[in-house]
Design a protein around this motif. Structure first.
Motif, short mmCIF file in Angstrom:
data_model
loop_
_atom_site.label_atom_id
_atom_site.label_comp_id
_atom_site.label_asym_id
_atom_site.label_seq_id
_atom_site.Cartn_x
_atom_site.Cartn_y
_atom_site.Cartn_z
N ALA A 113 -2.08 8.52 -1.35
CA ALA A 113 -2.87 8.30 -2.03
C ALA A 113 -4.81 8.43 -1.16
O ALA A 113 -4.37 8.75 -0.74
CB ALA A 113 -1.81 6.95 -1.20
N HIS A 114 -5.13 7.77 -2.07
CA HIS A 114 -6.44 8.43 -2.16
C HIS A 114 -7.09 6.83 -1.55
O HIS A 114 -8.38 6.58 -0.95
CB HIS A 114 -7.45 8.70 -2.81
N THR A 115 -6.46 5.93 -1.66
CA THR A 115 -6.57 4.47 -1.26
C THR A 115 -6.27 4.64 0.59
O THR A 115 -6.95 2.86 1.04
CB THR A 115 -6.44 3.29 -2.12
N LYS A 116 -6.17 5.12 1.22
CA LYS A 116 -5.41 4.69 2.08
C LYS A 116 -4.82 6.19 2.98
O LYS A 116 -3.94 6.56 1.61
CB LYS A 116 -4.62 3.68 2.89
N ASN A 117 -5.06 5.81 4.31
CA ASN A 117 -4.53 7.59 4.50
C ASN A 117 -2.80 7.21 4.49
O ASN A 117 -2.45 6.80 6.14
CB ASN A 117 -5.04 8.13 5.98
N ASP A 155 -7.52 -1.88 -6.89
CA ASP A 155 -7.56 -2.71 -8.23
C ASP A 155 -7.69 -4.36 -8.08
O ASP A 155 -7.85 -4.51 -9.00
CB ASP A 155 -5.96 -3.10 -8.70
N LEU A 156 -8.44 -4.21 -6.85
CA LEU A 156 -9.06 -5.61 -6.90
C LEU A 156 -10.97 -5.26 -7.28
O LEU A 156 -11.01 -4.34 -7.65
CB LEU A 156 -9.27 -6.26 -5.52
N ALA A 157 -11.27 -6.58 -7.50
CA ALA A 157 -12.55 -7.20 -8.20
C ALA A 157 -13.73 -6.08 -6.66
O ALA A 157 -14.52 -5.62 -7.20
CB ALA A 157 -13.27 -8.04 -8.54
N ASP A 158 -12.72 -6.58 -5.57
CA ASP A 158 -13.75 -5.94 -4.66
C ASP A 158 -12.83 -4.97 -4.03
O ASP A 158 -11.75 -5.90 -3.00
CB ASP A 158 -14.49 -6.69 -3.32
N PRO A 159 -12.30 -3.58 -3.90
CA PRO A 159 -11.74 -2.81 -3.46
C PRO A 159 -11.45 -2.69 -2.12
O PRO A 159 -10.79 -2.85 -1.48
CB PRO A 159 -12.21 -1.49 -3.65
N CYS A 160 -12.70 -3.59 -1.55
CA CYS A 160 -12.42 -3.60 0.34
C CYS A 160 -12.95 -4.96 0.79
O CYS A 160 -12.43 -5.58 2.13
CB CYS A 160 -14.09 -2.97 0.94
N ASP A 161 -12.29 -5.67 0.16
CA ASP A 161 -12.47 -7.35 0.39
C ASP A 161 -10.92 -7.40 1.32
O ASP A 161 -10.55 -7.60 1.06
CB ASP A 161 -11.68 -8.43 -1.05
N SER A 162 -11.72 -7.99 2.08
CA SER A 162 -11.49 -8.38 3.68
C SER A 162 -10.38 -9.41 3.97
O SER A 162 -9.24 -9.81 4.24
CB SER A 162 -12.49 -8.52 4.76
N SER A 163 -10.46 -9.95 2.89
CA SER A 163 -9.46 -11.60 2.47
C SER A 163 -8.07 -11.00 1.95
O SER A 163 -7.65 -11.88 2.19
CB SER A 163 -10.06 -12.37 1.53
N GLU A 164 -8.43 -9.68 1.62
CA GLU A 164 -6.73 -9.25 1.10
C GLU A 164 -6.59 -8.54 1.81
O GLU A 164 -5.36 -7.94 1.05
CB GLU A 164 -7.21 -8.48 -0.33
N GLY A 165 -7.27 -8.20 3.19
CA GLY A 165 -6.27 -7.52 4.03
C GLY A 165 -7.05 -5.74 3.64
O GLY A 165 -6.69 -5.03 4.85
N MET A 166 -8.16 -6.24 3.45
CA MET A 166 -8.51 -4.63 3.34
C MET A 166 -9.34 -3.92 4.50
O MET A 166 -10.35 -5.44 4.74
CB MET A 166 -9.19 -4.66 1.59
N ASP A 167 -9.76 -3.05 4.71
CA ASP A 167 -10.72 -2.62 5.59
C ASP A 167 -11.50 -1.19 5.62
O ASP A 167 -11.47 -0.74 5.74
CB ASP A 167 -9.85 -2.13 6.87
N CYS A 168 -12.63 -1.25 5.19
CA CYS A 168 -13.58 -0.58 4.38
C CYS A 168 -14.62 0.12 5.49
O CYS A 168 -15.72 1.01 5.74
CB CYS A 168 -14.19 -0.61 3.07
#
Length: 621
Positions: A489-493, A561-574
């Motif tokens: 995927a391109h959204t994570k390794n 798909d998130l408004a903020d693709p890097c939203d840490s509250s959703e568990g994302m980490d950029c």
């Protein structure tokens, strides 16, 4: 009488005898002449060049890179090149502007760290979102615009395709005159169809062509018709009003067995095209014009014909630019019983198998074209796409076909046997297929399965007949080089992540000439692979090289798909995306050596997920 005749004969005999005697009584030969002097020696010829085997090896090197610092929001999508300013132009969808990236001082040697380089900078090109356009009656009206989708440059004329404020409304093409700094002077805006997704110029610059995709809204209550807009350009001045090629009465058929009365209604056109193999999938009330969604246009070198991808329909439209008509040609299917693919993302390793009765739909995204033997050939990146909306979806996993809580249908005995042998729901069961095809007699049993895309690139002749397909090359080359990271995927390794969907998803393609040879450059959207093929002779195509500008050891995760693709509250980490390399290549622009600021061939690639524009130098080894 007798005496006179004897006299005449005697005289004639004497004359003949004397003549013959003279022939054998020539004089003696003269003495041998002196030997002439030796002539001057000739000029020594120039040594010829050593021959080169085919295909020729190419060097692929990153020589510059621009980073927006915006991730997962299409901050670097469609790219073009402006020769006068030596600048790359790139759409920044996140900021709804164009980045003008100077290549004037571009290096001719590879950068030190290609996955994290940020040596290039940009200036923002801003355009208005409220414009005045002229309608077909010659009356001016105001138009509110939304997101930018595409750009094209011809000499110093820039065209920007912008959708309407409401996506299903009409959009506009904004025209600018560019100077040597890449700055623009606004000329005019021209109204076009719903969702202008791509704009391009004909080679002679006489027309701007627009693919109006006409996508429905999420609940499918508003599905505008797709169309092609044609804007005349004279002396770099666009017309005020575009001409429209519709996808109803402007559709023609070259089959001499058909007469106009055979396709003079939508129902008739739908029946003919469906029988020919064009895939239609939509809710009640669907029409040909609503279902066909023009995606990407390329043109013939003489500017008389154009070709548009109809991705969701596994078809290409052949456009006659003199008659303003379009013929829709089905592209057929790839038989995965003759090739191999990895269809599961659960095992997380590359494993290739053939499945009898499984087919891939040729669903091209980007198209390009070139000429061989004075004939046009079209090259396609066979990404694939499904209609998957809240109001209607054709997409299903194979396991859901036979799930009593889902489709509650069956597979043929042969397909069911292969399903079971593969490992069931976590193997062949994972693959996404369409419900629009496969159950031809509508008895609840799927005799065939049709997956999205062909995981390849293809070459087609000017009548949309298949000349070459790369088969299962992409998956196998990528797996051989990158191992378990293939189909990531391109959204994570995470390797093997896209095997159940459309594989690496061939997205972008362009062609160009280097040292007398023609090459195709194809980028895969998900894993980020770049493949290069020698296509000089379309009937003798050969793989040349592979490159991937990505670091698979970097740990990151985003959700586009998130408004903020890097939203840490959703568990994302950029936090480390900037060192992960290029993610989501969306477009490629080849720059020939003669146009290049470095006098060496270049590739400019826009990567929408990492928000980066990467410049490659392509040279012979």
């Amino acid at each position: 009488m007798f005496k006179n005749n004897s006299y005449k004969v005697g005289v004639l005999a004497l004359a003949l005898s004397m003549a013959l005697t003279g022939c054998v009584s020539d004089g003696d030969d003269g003495e041998q002449g002196l030997k002439g002097e030796q002539g001057a020696p000739g000029v020594v010829g120039v040594d010829g060049n050593d021959g080169k085997s085919l295909p020729r090896d190419l060097n692929v090197e990153v020589v510059g890179r621009f980073a927006t610092g915006i991730y997962g929001k299409s901050a670097a999508e469609i790219v073009q090149f402006h020769k006068s300013s030596n600048a790359a132009f790139a759409i920044n969808g996140a900021s709804n502007q164009i980045e003008v990236i100077s290549l004037t001082n571009l290096s001719t040697t590879a950068v030190g760290n290609p996955v994290a380089d940020e040596s290039l900078t940009s200036n923002a090109f801003i355009f208005p979102l409220n414009v005045s356009v002229t309608n077909s009656a010659g009356v001016e009206k105001d138009m509110s615009l939304g997101a930018v989708n595409s750009i094209a440059i011809k000499k110093d004329l820039l065209a920007i395709a912008v959708e309407g404020e409401i996506k299903q409304a009409h959009g506009a093409i904004l025209f600018y005159s560019l100077n040597e700094l890449g700055e623009g002077t606004f000329i005019k805006a021209v109204e076009v169809g719903a969702l202008p997704d791509m704009v391009t110029f004909t080679p002679d610059g006489s027309k701007a062509l627009v693919a109006n995709e006409g996508e429905p809204n999420t609940d499918y209550t508003n599905d505008p018709e797709g169309s092609i807009s044609v804007i005349s350009v004279v002396d770099l001045m666009p017309a005020n009003v575009a001409k429209t090629i519709n996808l109803s009465t402007d559709i023609v058929f070259s089959d001499d067995n058909l007469v106009p009365e055979d396709f003079d209604t939508d129902a008739k056109r739908l029946a003919i095209l469906s029988k020919a193999g064009v895939k239609f999938a939509g809710p009640a009330g669907n029409t040909v014009a609503k279902d066909l969604e023009p995606e990407y246009i390329t043109t013939s070198s003489n500017s008389k014909m154009a070709y548009v991808s109809l991705q969701e329909n596994n078809a290409i439209g052949i456009i006659n630019l003199e008659e303003l008509t379009i013929e829709v040609k089905a592209l057929g299917y790839k038989d995965w019983g003759k090739y191999q693919l990895d269809f599961s993302n659960k095992d997380e390793v590359p494993e290739f198998k053939s499945i009898q009765g499984l087919y891939g739909m040729y669903q091209p995204d980007t198209l390009a074209s070139y000429t061989w033997n004075d004939t046009t050939f079209i090259v396609s990146a066979n990404e694939g796409d499904a209609r998957d909306y809240d109001g209607f979806s054709e997409e299903v996993r194979v396991k859901d076909i036979i799930d009593t809580d889902e489709l509650n249908q069956t597979l043929s005995s042969e397909l069911q046997s292969q399903y079971d042998v593969s490992g069931g729901k976590n193997y062949l069961g994972r693959l996404k297929v369409t419900t629009a095809l496969g159950d031809e007699d509508q008895n609840g049993e799927f005799e065939k399965l049709f997956a999205y895309g062909a995981r390849s690139f293809s070459i087609w002749d000017k009548n949309a007949n298949l000349v070459f397909d790369s088969g299962d090359d992409f998956g196998k080359i990528s797996a051989a080089i990158m191992g378990d990271n293939f189909n990531a995927a391109h959204t994570k390794n995470k390797g093997d992540n896209r095997s159940d969907d459309k594989g690496g998803e061939p997205e972008a393609i362009d062609v160009g000439e280097i040292a007398g040879r023609t090459y195709a450059f194809i980028a895969q959207e998900r894993a980020g692979d770049l493949f290069v093929y020698d296509i000089t002779n379309p009937f003798k195509t050969a793989f040349v090289t592979h490159y991937n500008n990505r670091d698979f050891t970097v740990d990151y995760e985003m959700d586009d798909d998130l408004a903020d693709p890097c939203d840490s509250s959703e568990g994302m980490d950029c936090t480390k995306v900037n060192s992960a390399g290029d993610l989501g290549p969306e477009s490629i622009k080849f720059v020939s050596a003669i146009d290049s600021p470095t006098s060496k061939p270049l590739l400019i690639i826009g990567n929408e997920v990492s928000g980066t524009v990467t410049v490659y130098q392509i040279t012979e080894q």
